[in-house]
Design a protein around this motif. Structure first.
Motif, mmCIF file in Angstrom:
data_model
loop_
_atom_site.group_PDB
_atom_site.id
_atom_site.type_symbol
_atom_site.label_atom_id
_atom_site.label_comp_id
_atom_site.label_asym_id
_atom_site.label_seq_id
_atom_site.Cartn_x
_atom_site.Cartn_y
_atom_site.Cartn_z
ATOM 1 N N LYS A 158 0.940 -1.274 -0.058
ATOM 2 C CA LYS A 158 -0.149 0.115 -0.257
ATOM 3 C C LYS A 158 0.745 1.432 -0.101
ATOM 4 O O LYS A 158 1.871 1.129 0.508
ATOM 5 N N ALA A 159 0.240 2.484 -1.041
ATOM 6 C CA ALA A 159 1.309 3.073 -0.298
ATOM 7 C C ALA A 159 0.354 4.785 -0.412
ATOM 8 O O ALA A 159 -1.157 4.709 -0.654
ATOM 9 N N VAL A 160 0.395 5.445 0.671
ATOM 10 C CA VAL A 160 0.114 6.445 1.096
ATOM 11 C C VAL A 160 0.048 7.693 0.978
ATOM 12 O O VAL A 160 2.024 8.032 1.158
ATOM 13 N N VAL A 198 7.092 10.446 9.446
ATOM 14 C CA VAL A 198 8.539 9.754 9.801
ATOM 15 C C VAL A 198 8.458 8.859 10.601
ATOM 16 O O VAL A 198 9.117 7.853 11.176
ATOM 17 N N ASN A 199 6.980 8.650 12.017
ATOM 18 C CA ASN A 199 6.296 8.307 13.047
ATOM 19 C C ASN A 199 6.012 6.823 12.129
ATOM 20 O O ASN A 199 5.861 6.400 12.993
ATOM 21 N N THR A 200 4.824 6.810 11.269
ATOM 22 C CA THR A 200 4.178 6.096 10.476
ATOM 23 C C THR A 200 5.422 4.645 10.015
ATOM 24 O O THR A 200 5.055 4.093 10.801
ATOM 25 N N GLN A 260 -3.029 7.546 -4.283
ATOM 26 C CA GLN A 260 -3.941 6.908 -4.298
ATOM 27 C C GLN A 260 -5.184 6.578 -2.432
ATOM 28 O O GLN A 260 -6.729 6.416 -2.899
ATOM 29 N N ASN A 261 -4.075 6.714 -1.826
ATOM 30 C CA ASN A 261 -4.448 6.482 -0.514
ATOM 31 C C ASN A 261 -4.078 7.758 0.583
ATOM 32 O O ASN A 261 -3.072 8.201 0.574
ATOM 33 N N VAL A 262 -5.285 8.747 1.362
ATOM 34 C CA VAL A 262 -4.592 9.500 2.395
ATOM 35 C C VAL A 262 -4.788 9.261 3.523
ATOM 36 O O VAL A 262 -5.822 9.318 3.466
ATOM 37 N N VAL A 263 -3.890 9.915 4.382
ATOM 38 C CA VAL A 263 -3.810 10.158 5.960
ATOM 39 C C VAL A 263 -4.022 11.660 6.320
ATOM 40 O O VAL A 263 -2.592 12.214 5.742
ATOM 41 N N ALA A 264 -5.001 12.362 6.749
ATOM 42 C CA ALA A 264 -4.654 13.832 6.999
ATOM 43 C C ALA A 264 -4.514 14.122 8.368
ATOM 44 O O ALA A 264 -5.727 13.683 9.092
ATOM 45 N N PRO A 265 -3.534 14.501 8.669
ATOM 46 C CA PRO A 265 -3.411 15.143 10.307
ATOM 47 C C PRO A 265 -4.047 16.756 10.063
ATOM 48 O O PRO A 265 -3.419 17.057 8.526
ATOM 49 N N ALA A 266 -4.877 16.766 11.493
ATOM 50 C CA ALA A 266 -5.677 17.893 11.029
ATOM 51 C C ALA A 266 -5.685 18.433 12.783
ATOM 52 O O ALA A 266 -5.870 18.094 13.572
ATOM 53 N N GLU A 267 -5.146 20.248 12.580
ATOM 54 C CA GLU A 267 -5.114 20.301 13.468
ATOM 55 C C GLU A 267 -6.932 21.266 14.191
ATOM 56 O O GLU A 267 -7.845 21.103 13.494
ATOM 57 N N MET A 268 -7.385 20.820 15.483
ATOM 58 C CA MET A 268 -7.955 21.289 15.791
ATOM 59 C C MET A 268 -8.897 22.810 15.991
ATOM 60 O O MET A 268 -8.854 23.297 17.187
ATOM 61 N N ASP A 294 -1.804 1.740 12.043
ATOM 62 C CA ASP A 294 -2.698 0.384 11.646
ATOM 63 C C ASP A 294 -3.687 1.054 10.811
ATOM 64 O O ASP A 294 -4.210 0.469 9.970
ATOM 65 N N LEU A 295 -4.242 2.534 10.451
ATOM 66 C CA LEU A 295 -4.914 2.789 9.278
ATOM 67 C C LEU A 295 -4.630 2.606 8.088
ATOM 68 O O LEU A 295 -4.479 2.049 7.006
ATOM 69 N N VAL A 296 -2.593 3.011 7.693
ATOM 70 C CA VAL A 296 -2.217 2.437 6.736
ATOM 71 C C VAL A 296 -1.779 0.786 6.339
ATOM 72 O O VAL A 296 -1.827 0.493 5.346
ATOM 73 N N GLU A 297 -2.038 0.507 7.222
ATOM 74 C CA GLU A 297 -2.121 -1.365 7.291
ATOM 75 C C GLU A 297 -3.740 -2.158 6.860
ATOM 76 O O GLU A 297 -3.621 -2.819 6.719
ATOM 77 N N GLY A 298 -4.177 -0.433 6.842
ATOM 78 C CA GLY A 298 -5.877 -0.987 6.615
ATOM 79 C C GLY A 298 -6.998 -1.357 7.553
ATOM 80 O O GLY A 298 -7.929 -2.114 7.173
ATOM 81 N N LYS A 299 -6.881 -0.748 8.529
ATOM 82 C CA LYS A 299 -7.378 -1.614 9.428
ATOM 83 C C LYS A 299 -9.130 -0.549 9.239
ATOM 84 O O LYS A 299 -8.870 0.362 9.045
ATOM 85 N N PRO A 300 -9.835 -0.625 9.362
ATOM 86 C CA PRO A 300 -11.700 0.324 9.864
ATOM 87 C C PRO A 300 -11.441 1.248 10.481
ATOM 88 O O PRO A 300 -10.562 0.023 11.563
ATOM 89 N N LEU A 301 -12.029 2.215 11.292
ATOM 90 C CA LEU A 301 -11.327 3.456 12.007
ATOM 91 C C LEU A 301 -11.931 2.430 13.619
ATOM 92 O O LEU A 301 -11.546 2.380 14.396
ATOM 93 N N ASP A 302 -13.051 1.516 13.264
ATOM 94 C CA ASP A 302 -13.559 1.083 14.534
ATOM 95 C C ASP A 302 -12.665 0.094 15.161
ATOM 96 O O ASP A 302 -12.988 -0.611 15.387
ATOM 97 N N ALA A 303 -11.346 -0.835 13.560
ATOM 98 C CA ALA A 303 -11.152 -2.157 14.218
ATOM 99 C C ALA A 303 -9.612 -1.164 14.966
ATOM 100 O O ALA A 303 -8.913 -2.077 16.023
ATOM 101 N N VAL A 304 -9.394 0.149 14.880
ATOM 102 C CA VAL A 304 -8.221 0.703 15.195
ATOM 103 C C VAL A 304 -8.336 0.841 16.814
ATOM 104 O O VAL A 304 -8.552 1.067 16.877
ATOM 105 N N ASP A 305 -7.142 0.863 17.440
ATOM 106 C CA ASP A 305 -6.580 0.828 18.510
ATOM 107 C C ASP A 305 -7.428 2.086 19.415
ATOM 108 O O ASP A 305 -6.840 2.884 18.990
#
Length: 286
Positions: free
Chosen positions: A3-5, A21-23, A150-158, A268-279
């Motif tokens: 998987k590429a992210v 870096v940390n992921t 074609q896969n994105v993880v988005a860090p976002a400040e509140m 976990d997200l990058v590994e493909g786990k759905p949100l409800d299965a992520v710690d």
């Protein structure tokens, strides 16, 4: 399946490089072969953080920008093996990638979005996961990263800026999909794996609570965990290492270990786990 992210939102200073870096470090510690690509030509990014900042201006090797427009060379030829994961360093020439496309034989202007995509099949044969850190500003480098992964993880400040950045991400992906839909035979579909609240304060401000409430009322894929604002993340950056290696060498205190849980959640997200299965630890308290 490899998987590429891409780690990205439409704003600077959201933590995308720290996340990359940390992921990458978290996945590597799980036994995966991990490659991180620094696709941002600006200084003080991932390449510099990992101790290879001089590579961004060196002229004694064929750099990432040159390789992307050279059909006879491959990106894996410039991989650096760091202590935590493999890295393709950035180069200042990436800022001129469009002019390099125009000057290259056999490439037209439509090719500029597909340069990294053409390399991804080779890279995902060599690695279990490929993580890409593009610049914050939209443009050719961002579209290359998105099309290639074609896969994105988005860090976002509140914050209001964070909400706007999430909206900018969604609009950018939708605009790119509409554009590619007009090209016969092209099938591009983007997935947001998760939006991760970043730099969350333990003692929340009223604004932070408002933003959380707005996000929870939307249908966005918000992770059940957050990344708290921790000075040790900056300390690890200053030492040129991930927070995981920092913990190995300096040992975080018990109350600081949530940062490791958080980046393991991103892994976990990058590994493909759905949100409800992520710690779901550490979970934010409202």
């Amino acid at each position: 399946m490899p998987k590429a992210v891409t780690f990205w939102t439409e704003a600077g200073g959201t933590g995308k490089t720290t996340f990359t870096v940390n992921t990458a470090a978290a996945l590597s510690r799980r036994g995966y072969d991990v490659l991180a690509i620094d696709f941002d030509p600006q200084n003080a990014g991932m390449t510099d953080h990992m101790g290879y900042g001089e590579w961004a201006s060196r002229d004694d090797y064929e750099n990432i920008a040159e390789l992307l427009v050279d059909d006879e060379q491959r990106l894996h030829e410039i991989v650096i093996e760091t202590q935590e994961f493999d890295l393709i360093p950035t180069h200042n020439d990436l800022a001129n990638i469009e002019s390099k496309v125009e000057a290259a034989d056999g490439l037209d202007s439509g090719s500029k979005h597909w340069l990294l995509h053409h390399e991804m099949a080779d890279l995902t044969e060599r690695y279990d996961y490929v993580l890409v850190d593009p610049p914050a500003t939209t443009g050719t480098l961002v579209s290359n990263a998105m099309v290639a992964t074609q896969n994105v993880v988005a860090p976002a400040e509140m914050t209001d800026k964070g909400i706007a950045a999430i909206g900018g991400l969604e609009e950018e992906l939708a605009a790119m999909e509409r554009g590619f839909d007009r090209i016969p035979g092209v099938d591009v579909s983007f997935s947001i794996l998760g939006i991760v609240p970043n730099r969350v304060r333990k003692r929340q401000t009223n604004k932070q609570q408002e933003v959380f409430a707005e996000l929870e009322a939307s249908d966005r894929l918000i992770t059940p965990f957050v990344v708290y604002k921790r000075s040790k993340i900056s300390d690890a950056w200053g030492e040129g290492m991930s927070v995981f290696r920092y913990h190995d060498e300096y040992e975080l205190r018990d109350y600081q270990l949530d940062v490791l849980d958080s980046f393991n959640g991103v892994a976990d997200l990058v590994e493909g786990k759905p949100l409800d299965a992520v710690d779901a630890e550490p979970e934010v308290a409202h």
